[in-house]
Write a protein that holds these residues in place. Sequence first.
Motif, PDB file in Angstrom:
ATOM      1  N   THR A  75       0.879  -1.127  -0.017  1.00  0.00           N
ATOM      2  CA  THR A  75      -0.025   0.063  -0.176  1.00  0.00           C
ATOM      3  C   THR A  75       0.775   1.201   0.045  1.00  0.00           C
ATOM      4  N   ALA A  76       1.992   1.406   0.751  1.00  0.00           N
ATOM      5  CA  ALA A  76       2.905   2.203   0.757  1.00  0.00           C
ATOM      6  C   ALA A  76       3.456   2.567  -0.505  1.00  0.00           C
ATOM      7  N   THR A  77       3.841   1.388  -1.162  1.00  0.00           N
ATOM      8  CA  THR A  77       4.447   1.812  -2.433  1.00  0.00           C
ATOM      9  C   THR A  77       3.521   2.133  -3.515  1.00  0.00           C
ATOM     10  N   GLN A  78       2.331   1.762  -3.635  1.00  0.00           N
ATOM     11  CA  GLN A  78       1.198   2.228  -4.249  1.00  0.00           C
ATOM     12  C   GLN A  78       0.843   3.696  -4.262  1.00  0.00           C
ATOM     13  N   LEU A 127       1.815   7.534  -6.718  1.00  0.00           N
ATOM     14  CA  LEU A 127       0.706   8.469  -7.041  1.00  0.00           C
ATOM     15  C   LEU A 127       1.297   9.769  -7.082  1.00  0.00           C
ATOM     16  N   PRO A 128       0.810  10.677  -8.139  1.00  0.00           N
ATOM     17  CA  PRO A 128       1.304  11.945  -8.259  1.00  0.00           C
ATOM     18  C   PRO A 128       0.852  12.780  -7.044  1.00  0.00           C
ATOM     19  N   LYS A 129       1.561  13.956  -6.830  1.00  0.00           N
ATOM     20  CA  LYS A 129       1.385  14.653  -5.532  1.00  0.00           C
ATOM     21  C   LYS A 129      -0.046  15.086  -5.194  1.00  0.00           C
ATOM     22  N   GLN A 186      -2.081  12.215  -4.189  1.00  0.00           N
ATOM     23  CA  GLN A 186      -1.594  11.887  -2.475  1.00  0.00           C
ATOM     24  C   GLN A 186      -2.559  12.810  -1.682  1.00  0.00           C
ATOM     25  N   GLU A 187      -2.481  14.173  -2.068  1.00  0.00           N
ATOM     26  CA  GLU A 187      -3.079  15.063  -1.109  1.00  0.00           C
ATOM     27  C   GLU A 187      -4.658  14.824  -1.156  1.00  0.00           C
ATOM     28  N   LYS A 188      -5.309  14.585  -2.254  1.00  0.00           N
ATOM     29  CA  LYS A 188      -6.744  14.287  -2.406  1.00  0.00           C
ATOM     30  C   LYS A 188      -6.990  12.722  -1.474  1.00  0.00           C
ATOM     31  N   PHE A 189      -6.119  12.189  -1.786  1.00  0.00           N
ATOM     32  CA  PHE A 189      -6.149  10.774  -0.900  1.00  0.00           C
ATOM     33  C   PHE A 189      -6.325  10.893   0.451  1.00  0.00           C
TER      34      PHE A 189
END
Length: 237
Positions: free
Chosen positions: A58-61, A65-67, A70-73
């Motif tokens: 999960t950390a690798t996936q 992700l684009p930055k 990542q923020e939306k996540f």
Amino acid sequence: MSNTTRRGFVGLMAATVGALTLAALPSQATAAEGQLPSTPQAYVAWLEAKQEPGATETATQFKALPKDKQEKFLGYINKPDHFKAFMDAANSPATTQRNVMADGDIVITKETSNSSTSSNSPANSPSAVAGDKSAWQSVSDTLFGIKVTTVTLGVNYQVSGSRVIAVHGGWAGHTNFVPATSFEYSPIRNWISADPGNNAHSETVWTGKFTGVGAWSCRQRVWADQDGFKDGYLKRI
């Protein structure tokens, strides 16, 4: 968390759940137990510290992700609205196997499967079987293609001919990589439904908690017959 050992079948998943607090390391913010991750680095550090099956993947996936994603996540997992959306999506009809939300950012999926040690009788009678079977259903929450939460319920049972003759028990398990949430389930109930159904049933109630906000509960039930998984649901209560 736990994944109950079940007769004749190896458990799918076992995971533990935590929440987080932010702590300072010399070079970055990291995550411990208590509150929410404020940065992508804090979320990755929390995942890597878990040392559980699936956490490293999960950390690798997530790091791939684009930055902006990542923020939306983080925006999704840090808000109880997303958690409630997952619980509410469980109320969709059993025939709905995939719920897409937030313009495709969030996907809720339902998966089913079977396992059998049965031996078939005559080839022209596929439902005339004898032996042990397992059937289960999983409901998963995926963000940007990354599976963050899964709850699973199964039933172990015995068939003879075209009949379910015994239920050996049920099992439940989950994985959870949403720091602010935790899940627990009630003791599993098992039974055989009356004719004409004659299905093996498992049922439990999941309680999900979001740190500092509250809790929601869903009843999960699965049932199966001599041919395998028949149906199931996860409904908010």
